[in-house]
Design an enzyme around this catalytic site. Structure first.
Site, PDB file in Angstrom:
ATOM      1  N   TRP A   5      38.306  43.683  50.238  1.00  0.00           N
ATOM      2  CA  TRP A   5      38.528  42.180  49.765  1.00  0.00           C
ATOM      3  C   TRP A   5      38.649  41.621  50.521  1.00  0.00           C
ATOM      4  O   TRP A   5      38.880  39.816  50.536  1.00  0.00           O
ATOM      5  CB  TRP A   5      38.998  42.405  48.211  1.00  0.00           C
ATOM      6  CG  TRP A   5      38.200  42.978  47.368  1.00  0.00           C
ATOM      7  CD1 TRP A   5      38.568  44.088  45.931  1.00  0.00           C
ATOM      8  CD2 TRP A   5      36.957  42.857  46.606  1.00  0.00           C
ATOM      9  NE1 TRP A   5      37.196  44.862  45.702  1.00  0.00           N
ATOM     10  CE2 TRP A   5      36.086  43.781  46.003  1.00  0.00           C
ATOM     11  CE3 TRP A   5      35.502  42.287  46.837  1.00  0.00           C
ATOM     12  CZ2 TRP A   5      35.272  43.794  45.387  1.00  0.00           C
ATOM     13  CZ3 TRP A   5      34.306  42.094  46.804  1.00  0.00           C
ATOM     14  CH2 TRP A   5      34.069  42.706  45.835  1.00  0.00           C
ATOM     15  N   ASP A  33      44.765  36.586  46.117  1.00  0.00           N
ATOM     16  CA  ASP A  33      43.860  37.626  44.936  1.00  0.00           C
ATOM     17  C   ASP A  33      43.904  38.104  43.820  1.00  0.00           C
ATOM     18  O   ASP A  33      44.740  39.404  44.341  1.00  0.00           O
ATOM     19  CB  ASP A  33      42.848  38.174  45.931  1.00  0.00           C
ATOM     20  CG  ASP A  33      41.650  39.432  44.952  1.00  0.00           C
ATOM     21  OD1 ASP A  33      41.035  39.080  44.089  1.00  0.00           O
ATOM     22  OD2 ASP A  33      40.367  38.896  46.411  1.00  0.00           O
ATOM     23  N   LYS A  45      38.470  42.405  35.482  1.00  0.00           N
ATOM     24  CA  LYS A  45      38.808  43.605  35.585  1.00  0.00           C
ATOM     25  C   LYS A  45      40.259  43.947  34.723  1.00  0.00           C
ATOM     26  O   LYS A  45      40.152  45.256  33.994  1.00  0.00           O
ATOM     27  CB  LYS A  45      39.887  43.555  36.602  1.00  0.00           C
ATOM     28  CG  LYS A  45      39.234  44.631  37.627  1.00  0.00           C
ATOM     29  CD  LYS A  45      37.861  42.946  38.507  1.00  0.00           C
ATOM     30  CE  LYS A  45      37.485  44.565  39.671  1.00  0.00           C
ATOM     31  NZ  LYS A  45      37.351  43.094  40.591  1.00  0.00           N
TER      32      LYS A  45
END
Ligand SMILES: *Cc1c(COP(=O)(O)O)cnc(C)c1O
Length: 355
Positions: free
Chosen positions: A99, A166, A190
């Site tokens: 990511w 993030d 999540k």
């Protein structure tokens, strides 16, 4: 049979969230309509959206000068929105996984990107610690929890430059010092809600400092000004997010949640370290309390498929590791009860007995 949901995302949600979301699909806030069919401008839904934004602020202790917005496009759109809105000349990025490197790729479209350190050569099994962030960086971007590799930064770093993070896979898992950040973003799937909404916490005076024109939908200022109602927001995921946030508050807030997460992760890592069949893949000091990655020990490699089948027969769902790491990954987000972790540990012990 009881199923234990270890999926990495979309992932387990609390019973509270699922029950209330299901009830609202039938009848939302006494309107006689389903949450799936109400106007986002109805007073009942506007109240939901505002309460959710307020609860994010309360739980994370967000200081004044920041706004909370619900956006579309996933965390992946934030990889582009962050530099679009904040990168004037140069930004610094830490490369700790898939990511993070996706975020770096997008930022390069907007300016100079200094990758201060990377653990790519070691298949991202640790978080680099010795690096220098240039003080003339517009911001320093990092991924707090590397969902795929099971590593986590356990503290907000101390830097001279503003931070952007993030936090998709560990937001609300522990307290955070929001005042150090210009932007915090997180895909909801999540630790918050079903897929379809992304949370962003934006420091308002970080905006307006780039010269490029920003398309309306990609401009944080648009969504802040319209309180997440510039266009149709993801109504149902926001409703579900509100339920999760209410549940977090009932649990006693983020300090209480962090204690539970540390305990749950400890139970699982202790078993991985003890059990002769398994070993962890992340550096011990960087082990994530959200995504626990492990593989078969070298002498037992050929048992991997067997353990997968054995665990699924015992009700464990979603423990197959990401293809870039292999082995297993148990995602134990906030909604995973301690009993779920204990069930996985019991399965590991039982499998060990048989071999
Ligand atoms: C899942 C995840 C993403 C990607 O989220 P999308 O909503 O699918 O774009 C980004 N970063 C992290 C840390 C993630 O865990």
């Amino acid at each position: 049979m009881k199923k234990h949901n270890f999926y990495a995302g979309p992932s387990i949600l609390s019973e509270y969230t699922i029950k209330n979301a299901a009830a609202a699909v039938e009848n939302f806030a006494g309107t006689g309509l389903s949450i799936l069919e109400v106007s986002h401008r109805s007073k009942e839904f506007v109240a939901v959206c505002n309460e959710a934004r307020a609860l994010v602020k309360e739980l994370l202790d967000v200081p004044t000068g920041y706004e909370v917005v619900f956006l579309g496009g996933g965390a992946s759109l934030q990889f582009c929105m962050v530099p679009y809105n904040l990168l004037n000349k140069k930004a610094s990025y830490l490369d700790t996984g898939t990511w993070a490197s996706n975020a770096i790729k997008e930022a390069k479209l907007f300016g100079e990107v200094d990758v201060v350190a990377s653990s790519k050569e070691s298949n991202y099994c640790f978080i680099p610690k010795d690096f220098v962030v240039a003080e003339d960086s517009d911001y320093f971007h990092f991924t707090t929890n590397n969902t795929i590799f099971g590593t986590q930064m356990h503290k907000d770093p101390d830097m001279k430059v503003r931070l952007v993070a993030d936090m998709s896979s560990d937001i609300f898992s522990r307290p955070v010092d929001v005042s150090k950040y210009d932007v915090i973003y997180a895909g909801a799937q999540k630790n918050l809600a079903p897929a379809g909404v992304t949370l962003a916490i934006v420091r308002e005076d970080a905006l307006g400092k780039v010269e490029r024109p920003i398309p309306t939908m990609l401009n944080y200022a648009t969504h802040i000004k319209k309180e997440s109602m510039f266009n149709t927001p993801p109504v149902f995921p926001i409703y579900a997010a509100l339920q999760t946030l209410q549940w977090y508050k009932e649990l006693g807030g983020l300090e209480a949640i962090e204690r539970m997460n540390v305990e749950k992760a400890g139970i699982l890592y202790d078993e991985i370290d003890r059990n002769k069949l398994f070993k962890g893949t992340a550096a011990t000091e960087d082990r994530s309390i959200m995504n626990v990655c492990f593989v078969m020990n070298d002498e037992y490699k050929e048992l991997e498929a067997d353990f997968n089948a054995f665990a699924s027969a015992a009700g464990m769902v979603g423990i197959k590791g990401h293809r870039s790491v292999g082995g297993f990954r148990a995602s134990i987000y906030n909604a995973m009860p301690k009993s779920g972790v204990e069930a996985l540990v019991a399965t590991m012990k039982e499998f060990e007995k048989q071999h």
